[in-house]
Design an enzyme around this catalytic site. Structure first.
Site, PDB file in Angstrom:
ATOM      1  N   GLY A  40       0.601  -1.333  -0.113  1.00 41.35           N
ATOM      2  CA  GLY A  40      -0.333  -0.036  -0.793  1.00 41.35           C
ATOM      3  C   GLY A  40       0.727   1.289  -0.593  1.00 41.35           C
ATOM      4  O   GLY A  40       1.267   1.479   1.146  1.00 41.35           O
ATOM      5  N   GLN A 223       7.321  -3.897   0.307  1.00 40.46           N
ATOM      6  CA  GLN A 223       6.891  -4.283   1.571  1.00 40.46           C
ATOM      7  C   GLN A 223       8.589  -4.107   1.694  1.00 40.46           C
ATOM      8  O   GLN A 223       9.344  -2.883   1.957  1.00 40.46           O
ATOM      9  CB  GLN A 223       6.993  -6.227   1.239  1.00 40.46           C
ATOM     10  CG  GLN A 223       5.557  -6.612   1.601  1.00 40.46           C
ATOM     11  CD  GLN A 223       5.573  -6.561   0.179  1.00 40.46           C
ATOM     12  OE1 GLN A 223       5.461  -6.821  -1.016  1.00 40.46           O
ATOM     13  NE2 GLN A 223       3.936  -5.682   0.322  1.00 40.46           N
TER      14      GLN A 223
HETATM   15  P1  GDP Z   1       5.533   2.385   1.579  1.00 37.59           P
HETATM   16  O1  GDP Z   1       4.442   1.648   2.029  1.00 37.59           O
HETATM   17  O2  GDP Z   1       6.456   2.628   1.970  1.00 37.59           O
HETATM   18  O3  GDP Z   1       4.326   3.662   0.444  1.00 37.59           O
HETATM   19  O4  GDP Z   1       4.380   3.055   2.399  1.00 37.59           O
HETATM   20  P2  GDP Z   1       2.867   3.598   2.904  1.00 37.59           P
HETATM   21  O5  GDP Z   1       2.893   4.694   1.750  1.00 37.59           O
HETATM   22  O6  GDP Z   1       2.117   3.121   3.256  1.00 37.59           O
HETATM   23  O7  GDP Z   1       2.931   5.380   4.803  1.00 37.59           O
HETATM   24  C1  GDP Z   1       3.746   6.167   4.134  1.00 37.59           C
HETATM   25  C2  GDP Z   1       2.634   7.611   4.899  1.00 37.59           C
HETATM   26  O8  GDP Z   1       3.691   8.253   5.212  1.00 37.59           O
HETATM   27  C3  GDP Z   1       1.666   7.507   3.622  1.00 37.59           C
HETATM   28  O9  GDP Z   1       0.937   8.173   4.210  1.00 37.59           O
HETATM   29  C4  GDP Z   1       2.555   8.920   3.183  1.00 37.59           C
HETATM   30  O10 GDP Z   1       1.971  10.347   1.981  1.00 37.59           O
HETATM   31  C5  GDP Z   1       3.233   9.743   4.457  1.00 37.59           C
HETATM   32  N1  GDP Z   1       4.718  10.230   3.803  1.00 37.59           N
HETATM   33  C6  GDP Z   1       5.832   9.466   3.490  1.00 37.59           C
HETATM   34  N2  GDP Z   1       6.789  10.589   3.717  1.00 37.59           N
HETATM   35  C7  GDP Z   1       6.004  11.181   4.703  1.00 37.59           C
HETATM   36  C8  GDP Z   1       6.915  12.206   5.285  1.00 37.59           C
HETATM   37  O11 GDP Z   1       8.161  12.863   5.631  1.00 37.59           O
HETATM   38  N3  GDP Z   1       6.369  12.938   6.581  1.00 37.59           N
HETATM   39  C9  GDP Z   1       4.250  12.701   6.368  1.00 37.59           C
HETATM   40  N4  GDP Z   1       4.095  13.037   7.337  1.00 37.59           N
HETATM   41  N5  GDP Z   1       4.302  11.883   5.752  1.00 37.59           N
HETATM   42  C10 GDP Z   1       4.697  10.973   5.212  1.00 37.59           C
HETATM   43  P1  IMO Z   2       3.938  -2.300   1.368  1.00 40.15           P
HETATM   44  O1  IMO Z   2       5.020  -2.030   0.516  1.00 40.15           O
HETATM   45  C1  IMO Z   2       3.956  -3.320   5.616  1.00 40.15           C
HETATM   46  C2  IMO Z   2       3.336  -7.243   6.410  1.00 40.15           C
HETATM   47  C3  IMO Z   2       1.882  -7.825   7.253  1.00 40.15           C
HETATM   48  C4  IMO Z   2       2.079  -9.668   7.588  1.00 40.15           C
HETATM   49  C5  IMO Z   2       3.696  -9.768   6.794  1.00 40.15           C
HETATM   50  C6  IMO Z   2       3.004 -11.128   5.309  1.00 40.15           C
HETATM   51  O2  IMO Z   2       3.196  -1.168   1.789  1.00 40.15           O
HETATM   52  O3  IMO Z   2       5.582  -1.454   2.461  1.00 40.15           O
HETATM   53  P2  IMO Z   2       1.738 -11.046   3.148  1.00 40.15           P
HETATM   54  O4  IMO Z   2      -0.042 -10.552   3.007  1.00 40.15           O
HETATM   55  O5  IMO Z   2       2.089 -10.273   2.760  1.00 40.15           O
HETATM   56  O6  IMO Z   2       1.819 -12.401   3.262  1.00 40.15           O
HETATM   57  O7  IMO Z   2       1.820 -10.904   5.043  1.00 40.15           O
HETATM   58  O8  IMO Z   2       3.944  -8.459   5.953  1.00 40.15           O
HETATM   59  N1  IMO Z   2       2.920  -6.274   5.136  1.00 40.15           N
HETATM   60  C7  IMO Z   2       3.389  -5.716   5.239  1.00 40.15           C
HETATM   61  N2  IMO Z   2       3.717  -4.408   6.270  1.00 40.15           N
HETATM   62  N3  IMO Z   2       3.806  -2.654   4.038  1.00 40.15           N
HETATM   63  C8  IMO Z   2       3.752  -3.723   3.546  1.00 40.15           C
HETATM   64  O9  IMO Z   2       3.643  -3.166   1.951  1.00 40.15           O
HETATM   65  C9  IMO Z   2       3.144  -5.028   3.675  1.00 40.15           C
HETATM   66  N4  IMO Z   2       3.218  -5.988   3.536  1.00 40.15           N
HETATM   67  C10 IMO Z   2       2.891  -6.982   3.853  1.00 40.15           C
HETATM   68  O10 IMO Z   2       1.306  -7.294   7.552  1.00 40.15           O
HETATM   69  O11 IMO Z   2       3.035  -9.339   8.907  1.00 40.15           O
HETATM   70 MG    MG Z   3       2.706   0.377   2.786  1.00 38.56          MG
END
Ligand code: GDP
Ligand code: IMO
Ligand code: MG
Length: 429
Positions: A40, A223
């Site tokens: 996500g 991940q």
């Molecule tokens: P990813 O899975 O590694 O792409 O990270 P996610 O999108 O799941 O979670 C990161 C969250 O932090 C998202 O809602 C981003 O919009 C937000 N985000 C990323 N960089 C920053 C930052 O420097 N500051 C803040 N406040 N939010 C950030």
């Molecule tokens: P992004 O790309 C955080 C975690 C799940 C669980 C484990 C196994 O957004 O960083 P799965 O469904 O892959 O078999 O779950 O991995 N997990 C993540 N945790 N960010 C993710 O993706 C994840 N994708 C899987 O929560 O612990």
């Molecule tokens: Mg994510």
């Protein structure tokens, strides 16, 4: 440098999407090489928030080529919904290509994911229940269905029939669940097949042409390092290799095409799902909760509250070596703006002795004690800062220490979700 890998250095949700979107401005192509709809990635551009699961974060730019490589597992319904959702927001997803060798997630994978988790009870992994693990299981067992199979009616029908027979046995006889109807899945997937056909290609050829033309290729990790099936906190991991080596295998790029590897590090640590977490904060009204609430630390895919804790710089150090990181991108610094003080784990102790590595055994890992250093908080708003030297001194001290423990320089500091809330110290392109 012509190609850059961006990957998570912790347990995911570090802000890979934000960093990829920022760097994509200068790239020609963005490539996903592992994972599936368990990812996500949130990208905020021009105040609009986009939540991406399978689509590479380069789709926001019309002119970029976006590749879903052979290492990705594709849930056709999810990717088609994402494409439709993007189109509704005026983003055409024209230059999307999906590998004909990528494996397809089927309804029985999702059901098996749920049933396996339920059967594990208290020992559950805490998966995203997207069928990711069971789909990779089929791939490794050499019975998986690939995108090229989905494109051939007779091949798909035969493979589905054989697989479903075996899966229905497991679902009904081992788990006491309801069997799937062959014809229902067949119809649903034939519809997907037609709708996905325009995107399916031999992406090796696409990658090869990009490299020959010396284009700038950005690999988007999903991940993270400690969720890696080989190097993570097994079995509390995902079922693929998010680490740097798989950027090559999972996309068909030769390893010598990879020039720069960026490890994305959240300024503190979070984890969603079960498994060890040495620096976790268990307080319900203290600093861990403050981080969760200020940082809205709830999963993008499942909405689950993320577990929060101090930054574990030993993990970053390990990640740096394992992925041969060239630089760090430290995100969400602004979330710590209101912390009166901070702690950082700079090493582990086991039975009173310094431990220079992360133990494989979960029993041993459960016994390690974090060695903390304490830092002053900066109690200042950093979200509007665009130059490293303008950051409060206490923030720079904290960041410099991360870099020192990791042994890698900082290339980017992110101080907000928007594209422009980015401090660049070293541009990898
Ligand atoms: P990813 O899975 O590694 O792409 O990270 P996610 O999108 O799941 O979670 C990161 C969250 O932090 C998202 O809602 C981003 O919009 C937000 N985000 C990323 N960089 C920053 C930052 O420097 N500051 C803040 N406040 N939010 C950030
Ligand atoms: P992004 O790309 C955080 C975690 C799940 C669980 C484990 C196994 O957004 O960083 P799965 O469904 O892959 O078999 O779950 O991995 N997990 C993540 N945790 N960010 C993710 O993706 C994840 N994708 C899987 O929560 O612990
Ligand atoms: Mg994510």
């Amino acid at each position: 440098m012509s190609s850059v890998v961006v990957l998570g250095a912790q347990w995911g949700d570090e802000g890979k999407g934000k960093i990829v979107d920022y760097l994509a401005q200068k790239a020609d192509a963005v490539v996903r090489y592992s994972g599936g709809s368990n990812a996500g990635h949130t990208v905020v551009a021009n105040d609009v928030s986009y939540k991406l699961r399978l689509l590479p974060s380069g789709v926001l730019f019309e002119d970029k080529i976006n590749v879903l490589g052979n290492g990705v597992v594709i849930n056709p319904g999810v990717v088609l919904d994402e494409i439709e959702g993007m189109k509704a927001k005026g983003i055409p997803c024209k230059n999307l290509v999906i590998s004909d060798r990528a494996h397809v997630v089927l309804p029985y994978h999702q059901r098996l994911d749920e049933l396996q988790e339920a059967a594990l009870g208290a020992k559950k992994i805490g998966t995203t229940k997207g069928g990711i693990g069971p789909c990779y299981m089929d791939k490794v067992a050499r019975v998986g269905i690939r995108m090229c199979d989905l494109m051939e009616l007779d091949t798909f029908a035969a493979k589905l029939e054989a697989n479903l027979r075996a899966k229905n046995e497991i679902i009904t006889k081992i788990y006491g669940g309801e069997p799937f109807e062959y014809i229902k899945i067949l119809k649903e997937y034939l519809n997907y097949s037609e709708r996905l056909r325009p995107y399916v290609e031999d992406t090796f050829v696409v990658m090869d042409e990009l490299f020959r033309a010396k284009k700038k290729v950005l690999f988007e990790g999903a991940q993270a390092t400690f969720l890696d099936i080989d190097h993570g906190t097994y079995p509390y991991v995902t079922s693929s290799n998010p680490t740097a080596g798989n950027a090559a295998t999972g996309s068909g790029a030769g390893p010598r095409n990879i020039g720069h590897v960026i490890g994305v590090v959240k300024a503190y640590t979070t984890r969603v799902g079960e498994g060890p977490f040495v620096t976790e904060l268990f307080d319900t009204d203290g600093l861990g909760m403050k981080i969760r609430e200020r940082g809205h630390e709830y999963g993008t895919v499942t909405g689950r509250p993320r577990r929060c804790g101090w930054l574990d710089a030993l993990m970053v150090h390990y990640s740096a070596r394992l992925n041969s990181l060239s630089s760090l991108a430290i995100t969400r610094l602004d979330i710590l703006d209101k912390m009166p003080y901070l702690k950082m784990c700079v090493g582990y102790k086991l039975d009173g002795k310094l431990l220079k590595r992360i133990p494989a055994s979960l029993k041993t890992l459960a016994r390690v004690e974090p060695i903390y250093e304490e830092f002053d908080g900066w109690m200042e708003d950093t979200s509007g800062i665009r130059k490293y030297k303008d950051l409060p001194l206490a923030a720079r001290r904290y960041l410099d220490r991360i870099s020192q423990v990791a042994g890698v320089e900082i290339g980017i500091v992110s101080v907000g979700p928007n594209r422009e809330q980015t401090i660049v110290l070293k541009d990898p392109f």
